[in-house]
Design a protein around this motif. Structure first.
Motif, PDB file in Angstrom:
ATOM      1  N   PHE A  26     -32.746  31.957 -39.186  1.00  0.00           N
ATOM      2  CA  PHE A  26     -33.526  31.599 -40.379  1.00  0.00           C
ATOM      3  C   PHE A  26     -34.431  32.762 -40.755  1.00  0.00           C
ATOM      4  O   PHE A  26     -34.529  33.751 -40.021  1.00  0.00           O
ATOM      5  CB  PHE A  26     -34.354  30.332 -40.157  1.00  0.00           C
ATOM      6  CG  PHE A  26     -35.458  30.443 -39.124  1.00  0.00           C
ATOM      7  CD1 PHE A  26     -35.197  30.205 -37.784  1.00  0.00           C
ATOM      8  CD2 PHE A  26     -36.762  30.760 -39.494  1.00  0.00           C
ATOM      9  CE1 PHE A  26     -36.204  30.295 -36.837  1.00  0.00           C
ATOM     10  CE2 PHE A  26     -37.770  30.869 -38.551  1.00  0.00           C
ATOM     11  CZ  PHE A  26     -37.489  30.632 -37.218  1.00  0.00           C
ATOM     12  N   GLN A  27     -35.072  32.629 -41.918  1.00  0.00           N
ATOM     13  CA  GLN A  27     -36.008  33.663 -42.381  1.00  0.00           C
ATOM     14  C   GLN A  27     -37.335  33.024 -42.742  1.00  0.00           C
ATOM     15  O   GLN A  27     -37.387  31.855 -43.099  1.00  0.00           O
ATOM     16  CB  GLN A  27     -35.465  34.340 -43.643  1.00  0.00           C
ATOM     17  CG  GLN A  27     -34.244  35.184 -43.408  1.00  0.00           C
ATOM     18  CD  GLN A  27     -33.734  35.751 -44.724  1.00  0.00           C
ATOM     19  OE1 GLN A  27     -33.892  35.143 -45.786  1.00  0.00           O
ATOM     20  NE2 GLN A  27     -33.112  36.901 -44.651  1.00  0.00           N
ATOM     21  N   VAL A  28     -38.392  33.835 -42.672  1.00  0.00           N
ATOM     22  CA  VAL A  28     -39.713  33.377 -43.102  1.00  0.00           C
ATOM     23  C   VAL A  28     -40.187  34.336 -44.190  1.00  0.00           C
ATOM     24  O   VAL A  28     -40.203  35.560 -43.973  1.00  0.00           O
ATOM     25  CB  VAL A  28     -40.726  33.372 -41.929  1.00  0.00           C
ATOM     26  CG1 VAL A  28     -42.077  32.835 -42.390  1.00  0.00           C
ATOM     27  CG2 VAL A  28     -40.205  32.545 -40.775  1.00  0.00           C
ATOM     28  N   MET A  29     -40.556  33.781 -45.337  1.00  0.00           N
ATOM     29  CA  MET A  29     -41.007  34.619 -46.452  1.00  0.00           C
ATOM     30  C   MET A  29     -42.513  34.828 -46.371  1.00  0.00           C
ATOM     31  O   MET A  29     -43.228  34.007 -45.797  1.00  0.00           O
ATOM     32  CB  MET A  29     -40.644  33.965 -47.785  1.00  0.00           C
ATOM     33  CG  MET A  29     -39.169  33.640 -47.937  1.00  0.00           C
ATOM     34  SD  MET A  29     -38.096  35.048 -47.568  1.00  0.00           S
ATOM     35  CE  MET A  29     -38.234  35.963 -49.079  1.00  0.00           C
ATOM     36  N   PRO A  30     -43.037  35.900 -46.981  1.00  0.00           N
ATOM     37  CA  PRO A  30     -44.492  36.136 -46.947  1.00  0.00           C
ATOM     38  C   PRO A  30     -45.232  35.000 -47.642  1.00  0.00           C
ATOM     39  O   PRO A  30     -44.802  34.505 -48.678  1.00  0.00           O
ATOM     40  CB  PRO A  30     -44.667  37.445 -47.729  1.00  0.00           C
ATOM     41  CG  PRO A  30     -43.338  38.094 -47.715  1.00  0.00           C
ATOM     42  CD  PRO A  30     -42.335  36.987 -47.652  1.00  0.00           C
ATOM     43  N   GLY A  31     -46.315  34.578 -47.050  1.00  0.00           N
ATOM     44  CA  GLY A  31     -47.150  33.524 -47.622  1.00  0.00           C
ATOM     45  C   GLY A  31     -46.589  32.136 -47.438  1.00  0.00           C
ATOM     46  O   GLY A  31     -47.102  31.176 -48.013  1.00  0.00           O
ATOM     47  N   GLU A  32     -45.559  31.977 -46.606  1.00  0.00           N
ATOM     48  CA  GLU A  32     -44.938  30.671 -46.420  1.00  0.00           C
ATOM     49  C   GLU A  32     -45.670  29.884 -45.324  1.00  0.00           C
ATOM     50  O   GLU A  32     -46.194  30.459 -44.378  1.00  0.00           O
ATOM     51  CB  GLU A  32     -43.476  30.860 -46.017  1.00  0.00           C
ATOM     52  CG  GLU A  32     -42.640  29.611 -46.212  1.00  0.00           C
ATOM     53  CD  GLU A  32     -41.160  29.850 -45.981  1.00  0.00           C
ATOM     54  OE1 GLU A  32     -40.777  30.948 -45.554  1.00  0.00           O
ATOM     55  OE2 GLU A  32     -40.393  28.909 -46.223  1.00  0.00           O
ATOM     56  N   PHE A  33     -45.668  28.564 -45.469  1.00  0.00           N
ATOM     57  CA  PHE A  33     -46.202  27.695 -44.411  1.00  0.00           C
ATOM     58  C   PHE A  33     -45.008  26.908 -43.899  1.00  0.00           C
ATOM     59  O   PHE A  33     -44.602  25.910 -44.473  1.00  0.00           O
ATOM     60  CB  PHE A  33     -47.272  26.759 -44.993  1.00  0.00           C
ATOM     61  CG  PHE A  33     -48.123  26.069 -43.946  1.00  0.00           C
ATOM     62  CD1 PHE A  33     -49.368  25.544 -44.287  1.00  0.00           C
ATOM     63  CD2 PHE A  33     -47.720  25.926 -42.630  1.00  0.00           C
ATOM     64  CE1 PHE A  33     -50.174  24.915 -43.336  1.00  0.00           C
ATOM     65  CE2 PHE A  33     -48.501  25.301 -41.683  1.00  0.00           C
ATOM     66  CZ  PHE A  33     -49.744  24.789 -42.036  1.00  0.00           C
ATOM     67  N   LEU A  34     -44.413  27.412 -42.813  1.00  0.00           N
ATOM     68  CA  LEU A  34     -43.170  26.849 -42.298  1.00  0.00           C
ATOM     69  C   LEU A  34     -43.434  26.016 -41.054  1.00  0.00           C
ATOM     70  O   LEU A  34     -44.170  26.445 -40.165  1.00  0.00           O
ATOM     71  CB  LEU A  34     -42.209  28.000 -41.966  1.00  0.00           C
ATOM     72  CG  LEU A  34     -40.860  27.637 -41.352  1.00  0.00           C
ATOM     73  CD1 LEU A  34     -40.018  26.828 -42.305  1.00  0.00           C
ATOM     74  CD2 LEU A  34     -40.108  28.906 -40.958  1.00  0.00           C
ATOM     75  N   GLY A  35     -42.847  24.848 -40.990  1.00  0.00           N
ATOM     76  CA  GLY A  35     -42.977  23.986 -39.814  1.00  0.00           C
ATOM     77  C   GLY A  35     -41.663  23.917 -39.055  1.00  0.00           C
ATOM     78  O   GLY A  35     -40.579  23.963 -39.657  1.00  0.00           O
ATOM     79  N   ILE A  36     -41.757  23.864 -37.740  1.00  0.00           N
ATOM     80  CA  ILE A  36     -40.570  23.669 -36.895  1.00  0.00           C
ATOM     81  C   ILE A  36     -40.785  22.356 -36.174  1.00  0.00           C
ATOM     82  O   ILE A  36     -41.762  22.199 -35.438  1.00  0.00           O
ATOM     83  CB  ILE A  36     -40.395  24.791 -35.852  1.00  0.00           C
ATOM     84  CG1 ILE A  36     -40.523  26.168 -36.474  1.00  0.00           C
ATOM     85  CG2 ILE A  36     -39.116  24.619 -35.071  1.00  0.00           C
ATOM     86  CD1 ILE A  36     -39.271  26.791 -36.974  1.00  0.00           C
ATOM     87  N   MET A  37     -39.905  21.411 -36.420  1.00  0.00           N
ATOM     88  CA  MET A  37     -40.068  20.106 -35.781  1.00  0.00           C
ATOM     89  C   MET A  37     -38.887  19.776 -34.897  1.00  0.00           C
ATOM     90  O   MET A  37     -37.769  20.250 -35.131  1.00  0.00           O
ATOM     91  CB  MET A  37     -40.203  19.023 -36.852  1.00  0.00           C
ATOM     92  CG  MET A  37     -41.517  19.042 -37.589  1.00  0.00           C
ATOM     93  SD  MET A  37     -41.756  17.534 -38.507  1.00  0.00           S
ATOM     94  CE  MET A  37     -42.286  16.426 -37.216  1.00  0.00           C
ATOM     95  N   GLY A  38     -39.142  18.937 -33.928  1.00  0.00           N
ATOM     96  CA  GLY A  38     -38.074  18.479 -33.054  1.00  0.00           C
ATOM     97  C   GLY A  38     -38.685  17.673 -31.935  1.00  0.00           C
ATOM     98  O   GLY A  38     -39.893  17.742 -31.707  1.00  0.00           O
ATOM     99  N   SER A  39     -37.864  16.947 -31.241  1.00  0.00           N
ATOM    100  CA  SER A  39     -38.376  16.153 -30.115  1.00  0.00           C
ATOM    101  C   SER A  39     -38.610  17.068 -28.908  1.00  0.00           C
ATOM    102  O   SER A  39     -38.296  18.263 -28.946  1.00  0.00           O
ATOM    103  CB  SER A  39     -37.382  15.049 -29.775  1.00  0.00           C
ATOM    104  OG  SER A  39     -36.087  15.601 -29.638  1.00  0.00           O
TER     105      SER A  39
END
Lengths: 257, 364
Positions: free
Chosen positions: A29-42
């Motif tokens: 995956f990629q993360v863009m500048p200024g992004e608020f990305l969440g990673i979820m999982g059990s």
């Protein structure tokens, strides 16, 4: 726009081939500048492993992590130390403040490790402390602070060097709901007003609803992605979408008696 | 900021490990008193009278000092290892904030150096005062009349105390910091219980136990029968067999503990728990146990040797001091009569006449 972080086919295996645990099995995956990305999982899905690989806490078995066009696995010595200190800011679940330093000293420590001049340090700390509402605890020791204050001091420490990306590992995990909400609002504010890029690992759907995009991990692979339709979709609506996906993660109706 | 951190960490270590710090102070006091023995008033007085016996004692001091340093090294090593293990998580945080490993090692070295300076600055004045006190007390006990006293400081003793002390701390630190420097941040941040290593099959432990017992039996046999004392090679073999045997014995002991833990049965769960706790926290640290056991043995051997040497010298030399009686009558019988009248004749084993000749002019 160029991405700030690129993950290519990242793998992390534990144990011998005949009895191997695949914590990450080809994550891209990629993360863009200024992004608020969440990673979820059990629990056991591999989300903390992913964060630890990006933070160079552990070495991945395979794949690439590219930050600012540099492959971080090739970094060594002072380059690696600079990457850890200046390019990423890490927010731990259990705050991890140093007990024998005051709040101010904890926040200033990364600055002193990277030889930032004092005048610049003082200006930044005043600004951050004011925003995160921790000015009155700056001269206290962690043992004299409440949990929410400690986590906000830790957030200031993570932000002080203006890192390219903030990595947050279950930042609300040890907080009560009121302090969790306050912290998430502050993180959202940092993202919106200071354009901070945040990658947050969480299992808390409430905390995840503050994100703009969420990746769902199960058994070491990304199996779903949710994007919030800003400004049409409210946070409440996004939260409900998250809950539906989380229910699917748990097996959906298949496990209901 | 960095030195503030060093200072705070060093202070916290001293507070949390007060017993260890106290042990270091005691060893500094002991080292100084042993090394400055030759400067004490009683020893200076005795050197004039019994130079041979006193010189024998003084030549033993470096050996005694070396042995004590060797044993103290292990105390410093294991205590420092315990302290550093407890702080592993903290080191992981420092590295996460961008501290270079070399800087972390430097920080730990600076903390250790600071603690050592504090120990020396606290211990040496106490040692000097104690040395003076001992000097005065022993002078009174021997019967010397004290007209006045001047404090004597042995700079050589201070120097050797500091050198020896720093040397063992530095060696221990170098070994331990090497271990930390090699670890990944992940393994520093995660708490892994010590001794949580892969279990080998029971037969390996049983074999180790048997071989250990055989080696130890051979070593003790050679030492007690006197065979080890004939040549240096045989003594070397005895030591190697003894050392290896002890390590293997403690390593193989876990098979016995495992057997006892399984045998405890369902109705004695607390006993099973106790055995498991002993197994995890004690037996799985077999190397530490073996080294501690060998150090105790070394201390007992030194004690035994000391007792034997003391007995030997007290038996072979009956007299302690010579007294000279100056008699105007030049007749030994008069001297004997005088002593008898004062009831002192039985205190002297032998009286012999000494004639002293004076020559006038250019003397010897």
């Amino acid at each position: 726009m160029n991405s700030i972080l690129e993950i290519e086919n990242l793998c992390k295996y534990y144990g011998k081939p005949e009895n191997q645990t695949k914590a990450l099995d080809g994550v891209t995956f990629q993360v863009m500048p200024g992004e608020f990305l969440g990673i979820m999982g059990s629990s056991g899905s591999g989300k903390s492993t992913l964060l630890n690989c990006i933070a160079t806490v552990i070495q991945p078995t395979g794949g690439k992590i590219i930050m600012g066009r540099r492959e971080i696995q090739s970094l060594k010595g002072s380059d690696l130390a600079e990457y850890r200190g200046k390019h990423i800011g890490y927010l731990f679940q259990n705050f991890e403040l140093l007990d024998n330093l005051t709040g101010r000293e904890n926040i200033l420590l990364p600055l002193s490790l990277h030889n930032i001049p004092k005048s610049e340090s003082d200006k930044r700390i005043t600004e951050l402390a004011s925003y995160l509402e921790i000015t009155d605890v700056l001269d206290k020791f962690p043992s004299q602070m409440a949990g929410g204050q400690k986590q906000r001091v830790a957030a200031a420490r993570a932000m002080i060097l203006n890192p390219s990306i903030i990595l947050a590992d279950e930042p609300t995990g040890a907080l009560d709901s009121k302090n969790a909400k306050l912290l998430m609002e502050k993180l959202l504010g940092l993202n919106q007003e200071y354009n901070a890029t945040i990658l947050m690992v969480t299992h808390d759907s409430n905390a995840a609803s503050y994100c703009k995009r969420i990746l769902f991990i199960q058994d070491g692979v990304i199996f779903h992605e949710l994007r919030r339709n800003i400004p049409e979709e409210s946070q409440q609506a996004f939260y409900e979408r998250i809950l539906k996906v989380m229910a699917q993660l748990g097996g959906g109706t298949a496990n209901v008696l | 900021m960095f030195f503030e951190l060093v200072s705070r960490n060093s202070k916290r270590s001293r507070k949390e490990n007060g017993l260890f710090f106290a042990s270091l102070l005691i060893s500094i006091v002991a080292f100084y008193n042993i090394l400055s023995l030759s400067k004490q008033d009683v020893m200076i007085f005795l050197t004039k009278l019994e130079s041979a016996a006193v010189n024998k004692l003084l030549t033993m001091i470096p050996l005694f000092y070396g042995m004590t340093l060797f044993i103290l090294f292990f105390l410093v090593y294991f205590a420092s290892k315990f302290q550093l293990e407890r702080r592993k998580h903290e080191f992981g945080i420092y590295l996460m904030m961008g501290m270079r490993r070399s800087k972390l090692i430097f920080m730990l070295l600076a903390e250790d150096f600071r603690s050592s300076i504090m120990a020396l600055f606290t211990g040496l004045p106490i040692a000097i005062l104690l040395s003076e006190f001992i000097s005065l007390v022993t002078a009174r006990l021997v019967g010397l009349g004290i007209v006045g006293h001047q404090i004597s400081i042995s700079f050589q003793a201070i120097l050797w105390t500091a050198i020896g002390f720093y040397l063992i701390k530095l060696i221990a630190f170098i070994i331990l910091s090497g271990k930390i420097a090699r670890q990944e941040i992940g393994s520093l941040l995660v708490e892994t219980p010590e001794g949580a290593k892969k279990d080998l099959p029971s037969i390996v432990y049983a074999l180790a136990l048997s071989v250990g017992v055989i080696f130890l039996a051979a070593a003790y046999g050679m030492a007690i029968s006197g065979l080890a004392w004939h040549e240096v090679d045989k003594m070397g073999l005895t030591l190697i067999l003894g050392f290896t045997g002890t390590l293997l014995l403690f390593f193989g002991f876990r098979v016995i503990m495992g057997f006892l833990a399984k045998r405890s049965g369902n109705d004695q769960k607390l006993l099973a728990f106790t055995f498991r706790q002993l197994q995890e926290n004690v037996i799985h640290r077999s190397t530490t146990l073996a080294i501690s056991s060998l150090l105790i043995l070394a201390a007992l051997c030194c004690f035994g040797a000391g007792v034997a040497i003391a007995q030997f010298y007290s038996e072979s030399e009956e007299h302690v001091l010579d007294y000279t009686f100056d008699s105007t009558s030049q007749d030994m019988a008069v001297v004997k009569e005088t002593l008898a009248s004062q009831k002192l004749d039985l205190l002297f084993s032998e009286l012999f006449e000494m004639r002293v000749v004076y020559s006038i002019g250019r003397g010897l």
